[in-house]
Design a protein around this motif. Sequence first.
Motif, PDB file in Angstrom:
ATOM      1  N   GLU A   1     -11.245  -1.882  14.526  1.00 39.20           N
ATOM      2  CA  GLU A   1     -10.306  -0.781  14.511  1.00 39.20           C
ATOM      3  C   GLU A   1      -8.771  -1.447  14.466  1.00 39.20           C
ATOM      4  O   GLU A   1      -8.003  -0.738  13.686  1.00 39.20           O
ATOM      5  N   ASP A   2      -8.428  -2.528  14.693  1.00 37.90           N
ATOM      6  CA  ASP A   2      -7.140  -3.230  14.677  1.00 37.90           C
ATOM      7  C   ASP A   2      -6.932  -3.512  13.157  1.00 37.90           C
ATOM      8  O   ASP A   2      -5.642  -3.371  12.948  1.00 37.90           O
ATOM      9  N   TRP A   3      -7.761  -3.599  12.350  1.00 38.35           N
ATOM     10  CA  TRP A   3      -7.297  -3.834  10.786  1.00 38.35           C
ATOM     11  C   TRP A   3      -7.743  -2.911   9.928  1.00 38.35           C
ATOM     12  O   TRP A   3      -8.085  -3.035   8.916  1.00 38.35           O
ATOM     13  N   THR A   4      -7.959  -1.500  10.628  1.00 38.67           N
ATOM     14  CA  THR A   4      -8.175  -0.542   9.679  1.00 38.67           C
ATOM     15  C   THR A   4      -7.025  -0.278   8.586  1.00 38.67           C
ATOM     16  O   THR A   4      -7.554   0.059   7.473  1.00 38.67           O
ATOM     17  N   GLN A   5      -5.987  -0.354   8.820  1.00 32.12           N
ATOM     18  CA  GLN A   5      -4.790  -0.274   7.801  1.00 32.12           C
ATOM     19  C   GLN A   5      -4.961  -1.206   6.724  1.00 32.12           C
ATOM     20  O   GLN A   5      -4.617  -0.942   5.813  1.00 32.12           O
ATOM     21  N   VAL A   6      -5.316  -2.496   7.057  1.00 35.14           N
ATOM     22  CA  VAL A   6      -5.594  -3.523   6.194  1.00 35.14           C
ATOM     23  C   VAL A   6      -6.451  -2.981   5.180  1.00 35.14           C
ATOM     24  O   VAL A   6      -6.391  -3.273   3.860  1.00 35.14           O
ATOM     25  N   ARG A   7      -7.555  -2.491   5.744  1.00 33.53           N
ATOM     26  CA  ARG A   7      -8.599  -2.040   4.520  1.00 33.53           C
ATOM     27  C   ARG A   7      -8.026  -0.859   3.811  1.00 33.53           C
ATOM     28  O   ARG A   7      -8.512  -1.012   2.495  1.00 33.53           O
ATOM     29  N   ALA A   8      -7.296  -0.180   4.357  1.00 30.39           N
ATOM     30  CA  ALA A   8      -6.854   1.077   3.739  1.00 30.39           C
ATOM     31  C   ALA A   8      -5.820   0.483   2.681  1.00 30.39           C
ATOM     32  O   ALA A   8      -5.637   1.125   1.419  1.00 30.39           O
ATOM     33  N   VAL A   9      -5.115  -0.204   3.109  1.00 30.88           N
ATOM     34  CA  VAL A   9      -4.035  -0.727   1.930  1.00 30.88           C
ATOM     35  C   VAL A   9      -4.575  -1.497   0.877  1.00 30.88           C
ATOM     36  O   VAL A   9      -4.444  -1.336  -0.259  1.00 30.88           O
ATOM     37  N   GLU A  10      -5.515  -2.273   1.107  1.00 29.96           N
ATOM     38  CA  GLU A  10      -6.218  -3.370   0.157  1.00 29.96           C
ATOM     39  C   GLU A  10      -7.067  -2.148  -1.003  1.00 29.96           C
ATOM     40  O   GLU A  10      -7.200  -2.395  -2.352  1.00 29.96           O
ATOM     41  N   LEU A  11      -7.697  -1.267  -0.304  1.00 28.12           N
ATOM     42  CA  LEU A  11      -8.404  -0.314  -1.360  1.00 28.12           C
ATOM     43  C   LEU A  11      -7.416   0.524  -1.829  1.00 28.12           C
ATOM     44  O   LEU A  11      -7.795   0.849  -3.329  1.00 28.12           O
ATOM     45  N   GLY A  12      -6.216   0.750  -1.569  1.00 23.69           N
ATOM     46  CA  GLY A  12      -4.864   1.323  -2.551  1.00 23.69           C
ATOM     47  C   GLY A  12      -5.038   0.587  -3.553  1.00 23.69           C
ATOM     48  O   GLY A  12      -4.729   0.919  -4.849  1.00 23.69           O
ATOM     49  N   HIS A  13      -4.501  -0.690  -3.354  1.00 25.27           N
ATOM     50  CA  HIS A  13      -4.320  -1.645  -4.648  1.00 25.27           C
ATOM     51  C   HIS A  13      -5.772  -1.708  -5.470  1.00 25.27           C
ATOM     52  O   HIS A  13      -5.401  -1.499  -6.797  1.00 25.27           O
ATOM     53  N   MET A  14      -6.974  -1.476  -5.028  1.00 31.20           N
ATOM     54  CA  MET A  14      -8.073  -1.689  -5.928  1.00 31.20           C
ATOM     55  C   MET A  14      -8.100  -0.074  -6.795  1.00 31.20           C
ATOM     56  O   MET A  14      -8.486  -0.153  -8.005  1.00 31.20           O
ATOM     57  N   VAL A  15      -7.937   1.025  -6.002  1.00 33.30           N
ATOM     58  CA  VAL A  15      -7.975   2.343  -6.901  1.00 33.30           C
ATOM     59  C   VAL A  15      -7.068   2.339  -7.912  1.00 33.30           C
ATOM     60  O   VAL A  15      -7.174   2.892  -8.991  1.00 33.30           O
ATOM     61  N   ARG A  16      -5.809   1.892  -7.548  1.00 40.91           N
ATOM     62  CA  ARG A  16      -4.655   2.146  -8.822  1.00 40.91           C
ATOM     63  C   ARG A  16      -5.148   0.867  -9.756  1.00 40.91           C
ATOM     64  O   ARG A  16      -4.755   1.442 -11.058  1.00 40.91           O
ATOM     65  N   ALA A  17      -5.642  -0.163  -9.552  1.00 41.27           N
ATOM     66  CA  ALA A  17      -5.936  -1.108 -10.467  1.00 41.27           C
ATOM     67  C   ALA A  17      -6.900  -0.337 -11.572  1.00 41.27           C
ATOM     68  O   ALA A  17      -6.983  -0.713 -12.615  1.00 41.27           O
ATOM     69  N   MET A  18      -7.958   0.291 -10.801  1.00 40.26           N
ATOM     70  CA  MET A  18      -8.906   1.083 -11.517  1.00 40.26           C
ATOM     71  C   MET A  18      -8.429   2.084 -12.307  1.00 40.26           C
ATOM     72  O   MET A  18      -8.947   2.400 -13.496  1.00 40.26           O
ATOM     73  N   CYS A  19      -7.447   2.858 -11.880  1.00 41.54           N
ATOM     74  CA  CYS A  19      -6.801   4.033 -12.609  1.00 41.54           C
ATOM     75  C   CYS A  19      -6.241   3.491 -13.798  1.00 41.54           C
ATOM     76  O   CYS A  19      -6.279   4.102 -14.933  1.00 41.54           O
TER      77      CYS A  19
END
Length: 508
Positions: free
Chosen positions: A146-164
Amino acid sequence: MAVDPYLLRELLSAVILFFITRYFIASLVRRSTRTLPPGPKGWPVVGALPLLGSMPHVTLAKLAQKYGPVMHLKMGTCDMVVASTPDAARAFLKTLDLNFSNRPPNAGATHLAYNSQDMVFADYGPRWKLLRKLSNLHMLGGKALEDWTQVRAVELGHMVRAMCESSRKGEPVVVPEMLTYAMANMIGQVILSRRVFVTKGSESNEFKDMVVELMTSAGIFNIGDFIPSIAWMDLQGIEGEMKKLHKRWDALLTKMMQEHAETAPQRKGKPDFLDVIMANTDNSEAEKLSLTNVKALLLNLFTAGTDTSSSVIEWALAEMMKNPSILNKAHEEMDKVIGRDRRLEESDIPKLAYLQAICKETFRKHPSTPLNLPRVSTQACEINGYYIPKDTRLSVNIWAIGRDPQVWENPLDFTPERFLSGKNAKIDPRGNDFELIPFGAGRRICAGTRMGIVLVEYILGTLVHSFEWMIPNGTELNMDDTFGLALQKAVPLSAMVRPRLTPTAYLS
């Protein structure tokens, strides 16, 4: 009345001979009742080793059809038993769990895992318990996740933008490279308070290659592990390659720890995982961690934490691309629950029953670990009326259990619906339902079980919700696998993607 010494000696001899004979006969009777489980005879000296081939999980599954759910193989000078059904797995990993809580010695533990100084290969004891406790409290457990939920969200944001960006350029996405890059950065943020790779490129690709090489080499049945007297010859060349790979990993981990130590003042009052672990190298308690223990634990987390989850997600995407109706059904559920104006969030997952069913079906058909990491019996025991000697290695064929037609209807089909209703609806992959144990079970269940499920559901859900997935023109979808500690696709999945959300959804 005088006793004849000769007669007395004869009587004593007869009594002694009687008891010796009785003991010998009783011993023979006991031995005759100590029946080993059935199994192939194998070859002289090397035993069943040559029978396994390049796909041991498949070979052992076929042999189990002939010899039964509990099978014995003589592997060189070692005994090995293989459990291939849910009931057999339950007997070993639940009923006899404590007796099979240690790992047998092997080249991977020696040359890759710092001579078993890590959490995966360490003996069941105080140091293993401390490593497990610290990992659960500060990284792998529910509160830590739970404490690093935001870390996962931020890194996935980087990934989906790279895929775009790849989509805009008309370039395919190489799925395992993309996943390893993102997941290594997620883990790096938690352990080191920083991204491991700032940009995707040669450095991150080399990391991926090192992870795959470690998982592949550590999964090979090494002759020297089963015939220790000739281990020094390294007949397959495996140990030499392991030593070279270990040097590369050690250099990387040493660099990470040195850079981390240099930035310690910046984390004052906000310790990360490595800070917590390092604090346990200086405590005054009976069990302390050495710097070698710390490196070995980091090796576990960076390799198992990226490769196992990555392979499951890759297989799930490949199955959905092969079966577009499943992908469409997942899209329909997500559009209804989430819509297309924002990205999927972890809090959405409990409402996405079909997504969870897809994940379970992938765990069943493509378990990240086809054969559980080997265990070894501390004492002789019995199971199903069969005798299991002391120091017998145990292998649970998780891949075979997932494809058992006695357990699963049409097991070779990829059918997420099987988990939506009926007897399978409540089956959970966390180690209590032995029909589905992708992470193992018992005391030595994968420490990252909870994290693995979270990563698979969240990352796969995000990728499915955010994009349309297509096979590149002029290529075919290869569904072959290759054996290792993790079940890799033989040909890495390459796909064309097309964004399906509103443009603003990709900005966060």
